[in-house]
Design an enzyme around this catalytic site. Structure first.
Site, PDB file in Angstrom:
ATOM      1  N   HIS A 102       1.933   4.697  -2.709  1.00  0.00           N
ATOM      2  CA  HIS A 102       2.090   6.140  -2.474  1.00  0.00           C
ATOM      3  C   HIS A 102       3.501   6.600  -2.870  1.00  0.00           C
ATOM      4  O   HIS A 102       3.675   7.634  -3.517  1.00  0.00           O
ATOM      5  CB  HIS A 102       1.878   6.464  -0.986  1.00  0.00           C
ATOM      6  CG  HIS A 102       0.447   6.380  -0.524  1.00  0.00           C
ATOM      7  ND1 HIS A 102      -0.549   7.168  -1.051  1.00  0.00           N
ATOM      8  CD2 HIS A 102      -0.143   5.631   0.437  1.00  0.00           C
ATOM      9  CE1 HIS A 102      -1.699   6.896  -0.431  1.00  0.00           C
ATOM     10  NE2 HIS A 102      -1.482   5.958   0.473  1.00  0.00           N
ATOM     11  N   GLU A 146      -4.507   7.952  -2.896  1.00  0.00           N
ATOM     12  CA  GLU A 146      -5.018   6.694  -2.357  1.00  0.00           C
ATOM     13  C   GLU A 146      -5.354   5.711  -3.490  1.00  0.00           C
ATOM     14  O   GLU A 146      -5.333   4.504  -3.272  1.00  0.00           O
ATOM     15  CB  GLU A 146      -6.233   6.974  -1.460  1.00  0.00           C
ATOM     16  CG  GLU A 146      -6.666   5.819  -0.583  1.00  0.00           C
ATOM     17  CD  GLU A 146      -5.682   5.445   0.541  1.00  0.00           C
ATOM     18  OE1 GLU A 146      -4.681   6.149   0.750  1.00  0.00           O
ATOM     19  OE2 GLU A 146      -5.928   4.426   1.202  1.00  0.00           O
ATOM     20  N   HIS A 177       0.831  -1.205   0.000  1.00  0.00           N
ATOM     21  CA  HIS A 177       0.000   0.000   0.000  1.00  0.00           C
ATOM     22  C   HIS A 177       0.873   1.266   0.000  1.00  0.00           C
ATOM     23  O   HIS A 177       0.720   2.149  -0.840  1.00  0.00           O
ATOM     24  CB  HIS A 177      -0.927  -0.011   1.222  1.00  0.00           C
ATOM     25  CG  HIS A 177      -1.794   1.201   1.340  1.00  0.00           C
ATOM     26  ND1 HIS A 177      -3.113   1.219   0.928  1.00  0.00           N
ATOM     27  CD2 HIS A 177      -1.538   2.445   1.807  1.00  0.00           C
ATOM     28  CE1 HIS A 177      -3.621   2.418   1.146  1.00  0.00           C
ATOM     29  NE2 HIS A 177      -2.692   3.195   1.686  1.00  0.00           N
ATOM     30  N   GLU A 178       1.803   1.321   0.949  1.00  0.00           N
ATOM     31  CA  GLU A 178       2.639   2.514   1.064  1.00  0.00           C
ATOM     32  C   GLU A 178       3.567   2.649  -0.144  1.00  0.00           C
ATOM     33  O   GLU A 178       3.871   3.762  -0.575  1.00  0.00           O
ATOM     34  CB  GLU A 178       3.428   2.507   2.374  1.00  0.00           C
ATOM     35  CG  GLU A 178       2.568   2.439   3.655  1.00  0.00           C
ATOM     36  CD  GLU A 178       1.476   3.510   3.738  1.00  0.00           C
ATOM     37  OE1 GLU A 178       1.652   4.611   3.172  1.00  0.00           O
ATOM     38  OE2 GLU A 178       0.427   3.218   4.359  1.00  0.00           O
TER      39      GLU A 178
HETATM   40 MG    MG Z   1      -2.974   5.413   2.095  1.00  0.00          MG
END
Ligand code: MG
Length: 503
Positions: free
Chosen positions: A274, A300, A270-271
């Site tokens: 980003h 996101e 997830h990170e």
């Molecule tokens: Mg996030």
């Protein structure tokens, strides 16, 4: 970045100071969450407050504002990128220009106290310890919204702080669709899904997944996905996050659970989503108002894309199954690919938003959106929140939290006064599904993922999304990439197709 007039060039130079202060502030924030010794929290608060006030001074500097006004009055001479730069400066600047400085300071002080009160209230499971602070945060947010201005709904002014142009009406329509389409579907999945026994064998209090191995696994997948570890880092923090100073320093964190390797693995992916976004912004934007991801909702989408569309897909998990087994042979050598796939795709309504699966996640956001809109418009009293929270949880997820720590007190956002933030999580999920739909017209994603080839996918994201940084606003970006406005139907279709095949 090329400037066509001396005004925009000077404005760009002045903005550079704001950008540098922002980088320093970001680094202080990263350090606070990753490294700071407990006794240093007061001195860090002072350092941070000082940078904040320097930043506000730069925004309020008369020369800076004159340059901005002048540049805004001669836009005919400007390139599209310069216009985009002006638009972003105006959007960020309005908070400093429209909201009185005393109010900004009061808000910052009040939210610091509120955060501490929230922390205590959550630990002791006593909403009453937080409710007065929450009331103050709401009052101040209402006043801020009134200074910022809005057309239709006071809450719109706050939504726009996190996602340009987002409105209550847009959110209402999205959540209506999601609830209507996915609530009945959630019930179907739960009825049919039958893998709990296997899950308990692979993940329970007697299974130990060493932190060292988990970290190695995280580094393995980071390299595979194309995250540049020489322009970033992987550290540990209680709540995983990404903090980017510049595109050459886009850091991420994860957290390791001893009994469950999934948590660190999915948080890392997830990170990384980003981080990859920030690392992919065009070099020429560095130090300008275009040099980061454009909005929370698009950011996101990048993290959710890698975490869910890729990271929870059967193709990816099939590719990863032997890798997991090699890293954790003592627990996973007997597991089948099917076990691994269901391990990462179990649907179960629960109390806690951050632990929610991708089917039920947006119901948690729908609830928060409804309550925030009512609180900001004085249609709901703070003292009634815990009970309404339980009722709404029951309505959407058919679970009723017994404690307020598992209910209304679970998230940190309201203690920070971040009203209007939550809906960007759902936008991220929706954008991710719609981008994937567009990507599938050009790439054979499933085949690439099954072979563990992520480079082509990353290149597509780089070209279509990352390199543009903040130069194209979210609504235009979605249209440019997918050919139409944001439409929740792509997320609904994604969920229905995926889970119909899985159950
Ligand atoms: Mg996030």
């Amino acid at each position: 970045m090329h400037y066509s007039t001396s005004t925009t060039r000077k404005l760009g130079e002045k903005y550079k100071e704001i950008s540098l202060l922002g980088n320093v502030q970001a680094l202080l924030g990263w350090d606070l969450n990753v490294n700071l010794p407990p006794k240093a929290s007061n001195s860090r608060a002072q350092q941070s407050a000082y940078i904040t006030s320097l930043t506000a001074d730069r925004w309020l500097n008369p020369e800076f504002r004159t340059l901005f006004e002048k540049a805004s009055s001669e836009t005919k001479k400007l390139s599209p990128l310069e216009k985009a730069m002006l638009r972003n400066i105006g959007w960020s600047g309005k908070y400093y220009w429209k909201v009185p400085k005393e109010l900004v300071v009061e808000f910052s002080e009040t939210t610091s106290e509120a955060f501490m009160a929230w922390h205590k209230a959550k630990t002791e499971d006593k909403f009453s310890l937080f409710s007065d602070y929450l009331q103050k945060n709401i009052r101040l947010s209402q006043r801020i919204a009134d200074h910022l201005g809005y057309k239709k709904n006071r809450y719109d002014a706050l939504l726009d702080l996190y996602e340009m142009g987002l409105t209550t009406d847009v959110c209402s329509n999205i959540f209506k669709t999601l609830i209507k389409e996915l609530r009945p579907f959630m019930k179907q999945i739960i009825k049919k899904q039958s893998n709990n026994e296997t899950m308990k064998q692979l993940i329970n209090e007697n299974t130990f997944y060493s932190e060292k191995r988990q970290r190695q696994l995280s580094l393995f997948i980071l390299r595979k996905l194309g995250y540049d570890l020489s322009a970033g880092r992987l550290d540990v923090s209680p709540h995983p996050f990404t903090q980017s100073m510049t595109k050459h320093d886009a850091r991420i964190t994860t957290k390791y659970l001893l009994h469950d390797f999934r948590s660190s693995f999915t948080a890392t992916i997830h990170e990384a989503g980003h981080g990859l976004y920030e690392q992919g912004v065009a070099d020429e934007f560095e130090g300008t108002a275009l040099d980061s991801g454009v909005s929370l909702g698009i950011h996101e989408s990048q993290s959710r894309f890698w975490e869910n569309q890729i990271g929870r897909s059967p193709e990816f998990l099939t590719f990863m199954a032997p890798v997991f087994q090699a890293f954790f042979p003592e627990h996973l050598s007997q597991s089948t690919t099917d076990h691994i796939v269901s391990l990462f795709n179990n649907v179960e309504p629960g109390f806690i938003r951050i632990e929610a699966d991708e089917v039920t996640y947006n119901f948690h956001i729908a609830l928060r959106f409804e309550l925030e809109e009512k609180l900001i418009n004085e249609k709901l009293k703070v003292k009634d929140l815990p009970e309404i929270w339980r009722e709404k949880m029951d309505e959407y997820l058919e679970v009723r939290p017994k404690t307020d720590s598992e209910g209304v007190l679970q998230d940190v956002h309201w203690s920070y006064g971040n009203f209007g933030y939550f809906p960007t999580y759902t936008l991220g999920n929706l954008n991710a599904a719609q981008f994937t739909h567009a990507m599938k017209k050009e790439l054979k994603i499933e085949e690439l993922v099954a072979r563990g080839e992520f480079g082509t996918i990353l290149s597509w994201l780089r070209d279509n999304i990352h390199k543009h940084g903040a130069s194209i606003w979210p609504d235009e970006l979605v249209k440019k990439v997918t050919g139409e406005e944001l439409n929740p139907k792509y997320f609904v279709e994604y969920i229905k197709e995926k889970y119909s095949a899985l159950i």
